[in-house]
Design a protein around this motif. Structure first.
Motif, mmCIF file in Angstrom:
data_model
loop_
_atom_site.group_PDB
_atom_site.id
_atom_site.type_symbol
_atom_site.label_atom_id
_atom_site.label_comp_id
_atom_site.label_asym_id
_atom_site.label_seq_id
_atom_site.Cartn_x
_atom_site.Cartn_y
_atom_site.Cartn_z
ATOM 1 N N SER A 10 -13.823 6.910 -6.251
ATOM 2 C CA SER A 10 -13.392 6.885 -7.646
ATOM 3 C C SER A 10 -13.318 5.433 -8.104
ATOM 4 O O SER A 10 -12.630 4.612 -7.485
ATOM 5 C CB SER A 10 -12.023 7.546 -7.798
ATOM 6 O OG SER A 10 -12.094 8.918 -7.529
ATOM 7 N N VAL A 12 -12.059 3.028 -10.885
ATOM 8 C CA VAL A 12 -11.075 2.986 -11.959
ATOM 9 C C VAL A 12 -11.309 1.747 -12.815
ATOM 10 O O VAL A 12 -11.368 0.627 -12.300
ATOM 11 C CB VAL A 12 -9.640 2.970 -11.392
ATOM 12 C CG1 VAL A 12 -8.621 2.769 -12.511
ATOM 13 C CG2 VAL A 12 -9.364 4.255 -10.627
ATOM 14 N N LYS A 38 -17.265 8.483 -9.034
ATOM 15 C CA LYS A 38 -16.610 9.099 -10.182
ATOM 16 C C LYS A 38 -15.900 8.004 -10.976
ATOM 17 O O LYS A 38 -15.069 7.280 -10.433
ATOM 18 C CB LYS A 38 -15.601 10.159 -9.729
ATOM 19 C CG LYS A 38 -16.238 11.435 -9.197
ATOM 20 C CD LYS A 38 -15.178 12.503 -8.931
ATOM 21 C CE LYS A 38 -15.823 13.811 -8.490
ATOM 22 N NZ LYS A 38 -14.807 14.874 -8.241
ATOM 23 N N ILE A 40 -13.363 6.669 -13.738
ATOM 24 C CA ILE A 40 -12.131 7.002 -14.446
ATOM 25 C C ILE A 40 -11.779 5.819 -15.337
ATOM 26 O O ILE A 40 -11.646 4.691 -14.856
ATOM 27 C CB ILE A 40 -10.981 7.287 -13.461
ATOM 28 C CG1 ILE A 40 -11.310 8.515 -12.609
ATOM 29 C CG2 ILE A 40 -9.662 7.464 -14.192
ATOM 30 C CD1 ILE A 40 -10.316 8.777 -11.488
ATOM 31 N N LEU A 80 -4.555 6.802 -10.917
ATOM 32 C CA LEU A 80 -4.464 7.316 -9.549
ATOM 33 C C LEU A 80 -4.092 8.795 -9.519
ATOM 34 O O LEU A 80 -4.424 9.506 -8.565
ATOM 35 C CB LEU A 80 -3.460 6.488 -8.748
ATOM 36 C CG LEU A 80 -3.921 5.068 -8.416
ATOM 37 C CD1 LEU A 80 -2.761 4.236 -7.875
ATOM 38 C CD2 LEU A 80 -5.081 5.082 -7.430
ATOM 39 N N VAL A 83 -7.405 10.717 -9.514
ATOM 40 C CA VAL A 83 -8.365 10.475 -8.442
ATOM 41 C C VAL A 83 -8.485 11.712 -7.560
ATOM 42 O O VAL A 83 -7.479 12.306 -7.160
ATOM 43 C CB VAL A 83 -7.933 9.256 -7.593
ATOM 44 C CG1 VAL A 83 -8.721 9.181 -6.301
ATOM 45 C CG2 VAL A 83 -8.107 7.973 -8.403
ATOM 46 N N THR A 84 -9.723 12.107 -7.271
ATOM 47 C CA THR A 84 -9.955 13.262 -6.407
ATOM 48 C C THR A 84 -10.743 12.901 -5.151
ATOM 49 O O THR A 84 -10.861 13.710 -4.249
ATOM 50 C CB THR A 84 -10.724 14.357 -7.166
ATOM 51 O OG1 THR A 84 -11.981 13.829 -7.604
ATOM 52 C CG2 THR A 84 -9.937 14.851 -8.363
ATOM 53 N N VAL A 88 -11.000 4.633 -3.336
ATOM 54 C CA VAL A 88 -10.657 4.148 -4.678
ATOM 55 C C VAL A 88 -11.056 2.683 -4.808
ATOM 56 O O VAL A 88 -10.805 1.875 -3.908
ATOM 57 C CB VAL A 88 -9.143 4.283 -4.954
ATOM 58 C CG1 VAL A 88 -8.837 3.894 -6.401
ATOM 59 C CG2 VAL A 88 -8.649 5.700 -4.674
ATOM 60 N N ILE A 149 -7.946 6.636 -0.002
ATOM 61 C CA ILE A 149 -6.947 7.302 -0.835
ATOM 62 C C ILE A 149 -5.597 7.390 -0.135
ATOM 63 O O ILE A 149 -4.544 7.485 -0.782
ATOM 64 C CB ILE A 149 -7.446 8.707 -1.258
ATOM 65 C CG1 ILE A 149 -6.522 9.307 -2.343
ATOM 66 C CG2 ILE A 149 -7.563 9.633 -0.064
ATOM 67 C CD1 ILE A 149 -6.400 8.488 -3.600
#
Length: 234
Positions: A10, A12, A38, A40, A80, A83-84, A88, A149
């Motif tokens: 993820s 960010v 992903k 975010i 956070l 987040v999946t 991160v 994570i």
């Protein structure tokens, strides 16, 4: 390789008034060879066209929101919760990824290891493999780190520190025996030094730095830090 079997990273991005740089930042993510990413985005109610850029990229953004926040790390803590994935990474809206980000991504193996590499800033490669003392005194560039994570299942950013809460988080992780730091000699991102972290001092951190080093790095490094600090005084 089956994309569905790759660990998800993820990415960010916290934005505010980032219309001039955000698309370039996003394009650098889209160009990555590692596909399981992903994005975010947590925006702080921008009014400069940032939202238009986000909406133009919705098909490639996993989650976004635009609302008032209490600062960068408050926004990161909000991210956070969305987040999946297994990993991160935090990227500034005025930064960009390099190809070696994907090289590192394919090497993420241990879900209790914090992997860090290098960034390019002011045309210079920074910071290399850090000793415990260097870690305590200077810390890592946030754009050089990919976190498991597991770190955020245990910790969040302390919003008392408005500029370098990531450094304090890394201090906690350094002492935590559950986690280890592993360096890889890649340049994974360009860090824009004109952002808040490169332009402002975190007064709360500077006030607490000595006791934080003692707490997380121990008496020996703390004494070394104090001696060197005293030697620099006029």
């Amino acid at each position: 390789m089956n994309v569905n079997r790759l660990p998800v990273i993820s990415i960010v991005i916290v934005t505010y008034a980032a219309a001039g740089t955000l698309q370039n930042c996003l394009n650098s993510i889209y160009s990555q060879k590692y596909p399981a990413l992903k994005i975010i985005i947590i925006d702080g109610e921008s009014s400069d066209g940032t939202i238009d850029i986000i909406k133009a990229n919705l098909n490639k953004i996993y989650y976004w929101v635009s609302e008032k926040d209490a600062g960068i790390y408050h926004a990161m803590n909000k991210a956070l919760k969305k987040v999946t994935g297994e990993w991160v990474y935090f990227l500034g809206a005025d930064d960009e990824l390099y190809d070696e980000f994907s090289t590192l991504a394919y090497e993420l193996k241990d879900n209790l290891t914090i992997y860090y590499a290098n960034v390019l800033t002011k045309g210079v490669k920074r910071s290399g493999k850090l000793s415990p003392y260097q870690m305590a005194k200077h810390g890592l560039f946030q754009q050089a780190i990919i976190y498991p994570i597991a770190v955020f299942n245990k910790y969040s950013f302390n919003t008392k520190y408005r500029v370098v809460a990531d450094n304090v988080l890394n201090m906690r992780c350094w002492k935590d025996k559950d986690f280890s730091f592993v360096y890889r000699d890649y340049i994974i991102a360009h860090f824009n030094h004109t952002g808040i972290s490169g332009s402002f001092k975190d007064e709360a951190f500077e006030k607490d730095k000595s006791k934080l080093i003692l707490k997380y790095y121990g008496l020996g490094l703390w004494l070394r830090y104090l001696v060197r600090k005293l030697k620099k005084r006029p």
